[in-house]
Design a protein around this motif. Structure first.
Motif, PDB file in Angstrom:
ATOM      1  N   ALA A   1      -3.492 -39.332 -19.970  1.00 19.47           N
ATOM      2  CA  ALA A   1      -2.934 -39.276 -21.415  1.00 19.47           C
ATOM      3  C   ALA A   1      -2.558 -40.694 -21.808  1.00 19.47           C
ATOM      4  N   LEU A   2      -1.793 -41.084 -20.737  1.00 24.46           N
ATOM      5  CA  LEU A   2      -1.009 -42.454 -21.122  1.00 24.46           C
ATOM      6  C   LEU A   2      -2.130 -43.785 -21.097  1.00 24.46           C
ATOM      7  N   ILE A   3      -2.803 -43.660 -19.878  1.00 26.34           N
ATOM      8  CA  ILE A   3      -3.913 -45.067 -19.853  1.00 26.34           C
ATOM      9  C   ILE A   3      -4.841 -44.481 -21.052  1.00 26.34           C
ATOM     10  N   GLY A   4      -5.381 -43.473 -21.635  1.00 22.71           N
ATOM     11  CA  GLY A   4      -6.022 -43.522 -22.710  1.00 22.71           C
ATOM     12  C   GLY A   4      -5.438 -43.741 -23.928  1.00 22.71           C
ATOM     13  N   MET A   5      -4.274 -44.076 -24.163  1.00 27.55           N
ATOM     14  CA  MET A   5      -3.711 -44.524 -25.291  1.00 27.55           C
ATOM     15  C   MET A   5      -3.307 -46.285 -25.346  1.00 27.55           C
ATOM     16  N   ILE A   6      -3.097 -46.433 -24.208  1.00 26.21           N
ATOM     17  CA  ILE A   6      -3.023 -47.851 -23.932  1.00 26.21           C
ATOM     18  C   ILE A   6      -4.306 -48.916 -23.669  1.00 26.21           C
ATOM     19  N   TYR A   7      -5.188 -48.472 -23.277  1.00 24.52           N
ATOM     20  CA  TYR A   7      -6.558 -49.046 -22.958  1.00 24.52           C
ATOM     21  C   TYR A   7      -7.511 -48.361 -23.629  1.00 24.52           C
ATOM     22  N   SER A   8      -8.745 -49.054 -23.950  1.00 21.85           N
ATOM     23  CA  SER A   8      -9.958 -48.791 -24.440  1.00 21.85           C
ATOM     24  C   SER A   8     -11.074 -48.920 -23.521  1.00 21.85           C
ATOM     25  N   PRO A   9     -12.128 -47.611 -23.518  1.00 22.57           N
ATOM     26  CA  PRO A   9     -13.389 -48.053 -22.825  1.00 22.57           C
ATOM     27  C   PRO A   9     -14.414 -48.675 -23.617  1.00 22.57           C
ATOM     28  N   ILE A  10     -15.398 -48.819 -23.308  1.00 25.49           N
ATOM     29  CA  ILE A  10     -16.309 -49.534 -24.115  1.00 25.49           C
ATOM     30  C   ILE A  10     -16.896 -48.605 -25.044  1.00 25.49           C
ATOM     31  N   ILE A  11     -17.158 -47.346 -24.728  1.00 28.27           N
ATOM     32  CA  ILE A  11     -17.150 -46.312 -25.814  1.00 28.27           C
ATOM     33  C   ILE A  11     -16.383 -45.253 -25.348  1.00 28.27           C
ATOM     34  N   THR A  12     -16.338 -44.054 -26.562  1.00 27.17           N
ATOM     35  CA  THR A  12     -15.181 -43.152 -26.182  1.00 27.17           C
ATOM     36  C   THR A  12     -15.580 -41.734 -26.798  1.00 27.17           C
ATOM     37  N   TYR A  13     -14.757 -40.823 -26.442  1.00 30.57           N
ATOM     38  CA  TYR A  13     -15.110 -39.538 -27.102  1.00 30.57           C
ATOM     39  C   TYR A  13     -14.010 -39.339 -28.421  1.00 30.57           C
ATOM     40  N   ASP A  14     -14.755 -38.624 -29.458  1.00 27.97           N
ATOM     41  CA  ASP A  14     -13.977 -38.094 -30.675  1.00 27.97           C
ATOM     42  C   ASP A  14     -13.565 -36.921 -30.400  1.00 27.97           C
ATOM     43  N   THR A  15     -12.841 -36.280 -31.614  1.00 28.78           N
ATOM     44  CA  THR A  15     -12.362 -35.143 -31.199  1.00 28.78           C
ATOM     45  C   THR A  15     -13.095 -33.724 -31.631  1.00 28.78           C
ATOM     46  N   SER A  16     -14.483 -34.227 -31.872  1.00 29.73           N
ATOM     47  CA  SER A  16     -15.540 -33.373 -31.739  1.00 29.73           C
ATOM     48  C   SER A  16     -16.153 -33.161 -30.279  1.00 29.73           C
TER      49      SER A  16
ATOM     50  N   GLY B   1      -6.053 -47.794 -39.760  1.00 28.98           N
ATOM     51  CA  GLY B   1      -5.566 -46.917 -40.153  1.00 28.98           C
ATOM     52  C   GLY B   1      -4.891 -46.007 -38.946  1.00 28.98           C
ATOM     53  N   GLN B   2      -5.334 -46.371 -37.654  1.00 30.42           N
ATOM     54  CA  GLN B   2      -4.780 -45.971 -36.563  1.00 30.42           C
ATOM     55  C   GLN B   2      -3.805 -46.763 -35.552  1.00 30.42           C
ATOM     56  N   PRO B   3      -2.752 -46.427 -35.082  1.00 29.61           N
ATOM     57  CA  PRO B   3      -2.569 -44.824 -34.765  1.00 29.61           C
ATOM     58  C   PRO B   3      -1.699 -44.580 -36.221  1.00 29.61           C
ATOM     59  N   LYS B   4      -1.410 -43.283 -36.309  1.00 29.07           N
ATOM     60  CA  LYS B   4      -0.479 -42.876 -37.516  1.00 29.07           C
ATOM     61  C   LYS B   4       1.058 -42.770 -36.856  1.00 29.07           C
ATOM     62  N   LEU B   5       0.972 -42.256 -35.741  1.00 25.32           N
ATOM     63  CA  LEU B   5       2.453 -42.721 -35.331  1.00 25.32           C
ATOM     64  C   LEU B   5       3.044 -43.903 -34.823  1.00 25.32           C
ATOM     65  N   ASP B   6       4.677 -44.036 -35.024  1.00 24.82           N
ATOM     66  CA  ASP B   6       5.080 -45.323 -34.780  1.00 24.82           C
ATOM     67  C   ASP B   6       5.237 -45.530 -33.096  1.00 24.82           C
TER      68      ASP B   6
ATOM     69  N   SER C   1      -6.739 -37.256 -29.146  1.00 21.67           N
ATOM     70  CA  SER C   1      -6.218 -36.936 -30.355  1.00 21.67           C
ATOM     71  C   SER C   1      -4.974 -37.968 -30.861  1.00 21.67           C
ATOM     72  N   MET C   2      -4.251 -38.661 -29.770  1.00 22.30           N
ATOM     73  CA  MET C   2      -3.030 -39.170 -30.161  1.00 22.30           C
ATOM     74  C   MET C   2      -3.085 -40.206 -31.472  1.00 22.30           C
TER      75      MET C   2
ATOM     76  N   GLY D   1      -2.676 -32.839 -36.449  1.00 19.68           N
ATOM     77  CA  GLY D   1      -3.471 -33.764 -36.465  1.00 19.68           C
ATOM     78  C   GLY D   1      -3.997 -33.702 -34.895  1.00 19.68           C
ATOM     79  N   TYR D   2      -3.551 -32.790 -34.038  1.00 15.98           N
ATOM     80  CA  TYR D   2      -3.951 -32.798 -32.628  1.00 15.98           C
ATOM     81  C   TYR D   2      -5.168 -31.802 -32.484  1.00 15.98           C
ATOM     82  N   THR D   3      -6.098 -31.863 -31.753  1.00 17.68           N
ATOM     83  CA  THR D   3      -7.470 -31.248 -31.339  1.00 17.68           C
ATOM     84  C   THR D   3      -7.214 -31.117 -29.951  1.00 17.68           C
ATOM     85  N   HIS D   4      -7.415 -29.712 -29.448  1.00 20.06           N
ATOM     86  CA  HIS D   4      -7.234 -29.256 -28.102  1.00 20.06           C
ATOM     87  C   HIS D   4      -8.619 -29.017 -27.764  1.00 20.06           C
ATOM     88  N   LEU D   5      -9.416 -29.903 -26.862  1.00 18.51           N
ATOM     89  CA  LEU D   5     -10.671 -29.777 -26.446  1.00 18.51           C
ATOM     90  C   LEU D   5     -10.810 -29.010 -25.195  1.00 18.51           C
ATOM     91  N   GLY D   6     -11.771 -28.263 -25.047  1.00 14.77           N
ATOM     92  CA  GLY D   6     -12.159 -27.457 -23.963  1.00 14.77           C
ATOM     93  C   GLY D   6     -13.065 -28.262 -23.038  1.00 14.77           C
TER      94      GLY D   6
END
Length: 512
Positions: free
Chosen positions: A56-71, A211-216, A505-506, A489-494
């Motif tokens: 979770a932490l790494i995914g918020m600080i770094y970006s991969p070349i492509i990524t997954y969305d909430t779908s 427009g992202q992120p929405k949190l401070d 989601s963050m 705004g949180y989406t819990h994926l399976g």
């Protein structure tokens, strides 16, 4: 019941299978989210997996070349687009507006360097085996080409994971401690970090998605005690927690000020040090597998939020599921005793079981396994340890067996390579495990693009795993997050993306 048990339907993205889910409405922007996590973050290297909170932490600080969305679909990130002119070539066109947190501009050289760092054996990168044979080149300042020697159906799924983060070549080369510092291009910057205790993230004002992120601010608070984590949520000391204890899922759901999201995806296992005698004997491992009462574990440890696995861990709603293997390994004490005798241990043996003490499901599972194996003369001693010790023992091959929960890391059956491929630093490589038959099947499956042909190969992969039993698959477990109703705004994926839900989601979460 208000528990959101996220059902999912299968979608196809570039030939890959993903999960499609809805999201909830957003609240006002800004605010601080206090996030209580069960595992401790002890290493900030974005290429070396360190647990669910790390992801979770790494995914918020770094970006991969492509990524997954909430779908659950692959979408552009650092790369604005990509194309695959043939089954062995992927061409990425990079954005020209991406900045690292230190203010330097991301270049094609940084992308090549990052992927080469993952390929470098010295890094110990979790995804090394997936990129080991790849040729990565800079075609020009905005174009990267990744070529594989054969077709690779899993490549895009791999490159979308947080573990495929892009780092700054000059920053890494300056001699920084990448395990204790961070410099990514993600939606949040690292403001403070106290190893295994807490981390504070601040919104990245230069994030390349408008427009992202929405949190401070996001504050990670690492709370390994189940009860303490739940108490912190109920008292308002934190706004959100991961790994809701299974005994508390229904209790928290009845509270009007909280939301509980639950989805499948993870499963519990007994891992063997499969190259250490006597656990290097597949017949012995199969004997122990038949002695475990999975129904009892599902009832006692998961309070109705788990389901036994008596075959391979591919879920029934996956297109890769093999129905005829679902009862391959049942609870059968007589067969367990017979196999134990065949393995040369008619009088039993001693086994030390390493268990993470921060989650009740681990200790309860271990206690039932201990009682089960005692019935066939196997004396199990349980060693309770902190998460950092679990990781150290796993990576250092310092265990007979351990209880471990994981998910299939990819939306592709090549996820089996993540664990059982001989070059995988996550499990197989540290203990020197290699099954030639299994490896040949994994290599064949990755190189195929026809789904019917691949399904046949991965059926053989599962048959081989059940025949040799490097792990005992115990049960699926529902994974729940709980959060205040002030959070939206949180989406819990399976499925494979369950563990990455927070990171995905963050940037979209708001707090009123």
């Amino acid at each position: 019941m208000n528990i959101t048990r996220r059902g999912f339907m299968m979608t196809t993205v570039g030939g890959l299978t993903g999960l499609s889910l809805g999201t909830v409405a957003l609240a006002q922007d800004g605010g601080t989210l206090r996030y209580g996590t069960v595992t401790e973050v002890t290493n900030l290297d974005p290429h070396v997996y360190g647990g669910s909170a790390w992801k979770a932490l790494i995914g918020m600080i770094y970006s991969p070349i492509i990524t997954y969305d909430t779908s659950g679909q692959l979408v552009p990130a650092i790369a604005a687009s990509w194309e695959q002119p043939d089954a062995m070539t992927t061409i990425f066109t990079l954005r020209d507006d991406v900045l690292f947190h230190d203010g330097s501009k991301l270049t094609a050289d940084d992308v090549v360097f990052s992927l080469e760092r993952i390929r470098d054996e010295a890094t110990g990168a979790t995804l090394r085996s997936y990129l080991e044979a790849a040729e990565i080149t800079k075609q020009n300042d905005t174009t990267i080409v990744v070529k594989t020697p054969t077709a690779d159906a899993a490549l895009l799924s791999v490159l979308g994971l947080p573990e495929a983060a892009i780092v700054s070549q000059s920053w890494v080369g300056s001699g920084v401690n990448i395990k204790a510092e961070a410099n990514g291009t993600g939606p949040f910057t690292l403001a403070e970090y106290e190893t295994a205790v807490r981390a504070k993230l601040k919104a990245n004002p230069d994030y390349f998605i408008e427009g992202q992120p929405k949190l401070d601010t996001v504050e990670f608070r690492m709370i390994t005690s189940d009860d303490a984590r739940v108490s912190a949520l109920r008292s308002g000391a934190v706004d959100m927690i991961d790994f809701v204890p299974w005994k508390d899922i229904d209790v928290l759901d009845r509270m009007p000020n909280l939301t509980v999201d639950s989805a499948s995806g993870a499963f519990m296992n007994v891992w063997f040090n499969a190259t250490r005698a006597p656990f290097d004997n597949p017949t012995l491992r199969r004997a122990l597998a038949y002695a475990i009462d999975r129904e009892a574990i599902s009832r006692a440890a998961f309070f109705g939020h788990g389901e036994p696995i008596t075959g391979a861990p591919t879920p029934p709603d996956s297109p890769w599921y093999n129905d005829d293997l679902k009862h391959a390994v049942s609870y059968d004490i007589d067969k367990a005793r017979s196999l134990l005798e065949e393995a040369g241990h008619p009088d039993g043996l001693d086994l030390e079981l390493v268990v993470y003490q921060g989650l009740g499901i681990y200790t309860t599972t271990a206690q039932i396994v201990q009682a089960n194996l005692a019935e066939i003369g196997v004396n199990v001693s349980i060693r309770l340890v902190e998460w950092s010790d679990v990781v150290a023992r796993k990576n250092g091959a310092d265990y007979d067996a351990m209880i471990y929960g994981v998910s299939m890391k990819l939306n592709d059956p090549d996820a089996y390579s993540y664990y059982f491929g001989a070059q995988s630093p996550y499990w197989a490589a540290p203990i020197g495990y290699k099954d030639d038959t299994l490896q040949a099947l994994l290599d064949e499956g990755r190189a195929l693009t026809d789904m019917a042909a691949r399904k046949d190969v991965y059926r053989q992969v599962e048959e081989r795993l059940l025949e040799t039993m490097p792990w005992i698959f115990i049960n699926y477990r529902e994974q729940a997050q709980a959060y205040s109703r002030s959070v939206s705004g949180y989406t819990h994926l399976g499925g494979a993306l369950n563990e990455a839900s927070a990171a995905i989601s963050m940037p979209l979460i708001s707090k009123t």
